[in-house]
Enzyme design. Structure first.
Site: not given
Ligand code: AMP
Length: 279
Positions: A37, A150
């Site tokens: 994030h 994702d």
């Molecule tokens: P989430 O909180 O899981 O809904 O993720 C929020 C955003 O962070 C989304 O755009 C995800 O694709 C991105 N994200 C989550 N994990 C990663 C990671 N390991 N590397 C890069 N972006 C990430």
């Protein structure tokens, strides 16, 4: 509204009155922030005059048997990390603010929502598309930052932005990994120590497949399949090689292949992917 030094916006009204210098960058998250994030926030900070991060565990995108109630939440830590990474404000609405009584509209991105993750998680992408359409309207950013982690979600949101004429530019940022290759995820906190070490097979399997140099979808899929079969604590749910530009089958015009998988490590469901260049 103030928390320490970072403004916490709890209502749509507060977002409206928050002073936004343009361009405005937006990073949507479900909180429990990690370096993945943070990389998005930093990129937004580099490119935008104002950066808003949202933290919202969106009930619409969880299925009935999924982990909505136990999804990790730590808003104090999220505030501190977002601030440190350079965010100007955090939007942390309650579900009732986004989905008041009478709310009934749903955004569907047909076809794309029906493959890969959409098969395993029925209704998931309608929940994702609906909340992001709302957040884009509420926040009105020039740029939105999402992760390649994702991949299907980013692809689907890009399609929605195009189809519904949102004027936001979508910036897809690389997957951030732990030192041993495990893709960072808020769900990694669920892993028991032995599961955490077993889970490293997931990224290793994807890298091994990519490093075969093959661009045959069956070879790529089988390589991952065989690598994961050697780890009893990890159960592969699916692995597919798709055309990264369409999410359809790999064909003669495919430039880049998205090799993506979902696997269960104990009770925890993890996803990961790599891109494989074709030429
Ligand atoms: P989430 O909180 O899981 O809904 O993720 C929020 C955003 O962070 C989304 O755009 C995800 O694709 C991105 N994200 C989550 N994990 C990663 C990671 N390991 N590397 C890069 N972006 C990430």
């Amino acid at each position: 509204m103030e928390h320490g030094e970072i403004p916490i916006l709890r209502s749509i009204e507060e977002v409206r009155f928050f002073t936004k210098e343009r361009p405005l960058g937006f990073v949507p998250t479900m909180g429990c922030l990690h370096e993945g994030h943070i990389s998005l926030v930093r990129r937004a900070r580099e490119e935008c005059a104002t950066v808003i991060v949202s933290v919202f565990v969106n009930p619409l995108q969880f299925g009935s048997g999924e982990d909505f109630t136990r999804y990790p939440r730590d808003s104090e830590r999220d505030m501190a990390l977002a601030k440190e990474a350079g965010a100007d404000a955090i939007f942390m609405p309650e579900a009732a603010e986004l989905y008041p009584e009478g709310f009934t509209t749903e955004v569907r991105v047909r076809r794309i929502e029906d493959v890969l993750e959409g098969v395993a998680r029925s209704g998931h992408f309608a929940g994702v598309a609906t909340v992001l359409a709302k957040l884009l309207n509420i926040i009105g950013p020039e740029s939105m930052y999402m992760g390649q982690k994702d991949a299907q979600q980013a692809f689907l949101v890009g399609r929605m932005i195009q189809d519904l004429n949102f004027s936001t530019r979508l910036v897809v940022c690389p997957t951030i990994r732990e030192y041993d290759g495990l893709a960072m995820s808020s769900r990694n906190v669920y892993l028991k120590p032995e599961e955490r070490s077993a889970a490293t097979i997931i990224s290793r399997a994807l890298f091994t497949a990519r490093d075969t140099g093959s661009t045959d979808p069956r070879v790529l899929e089988e390589t991952v399949h065989n690598a994961l079969a050697a780890e009893p604590l990890v159960a592969l749910e699916y692995v597919f090689a798709n055309d990264a530009a369409t999410l359809g089958p790999v064909g003669p015009n495919t430039g880049e292949i998205l090799l993506s998988l979902a696997a269960r490590v104990g009770k925890t469901r993890l996803i990961d992917n790599v891109l494989v260049k074709r030429s």
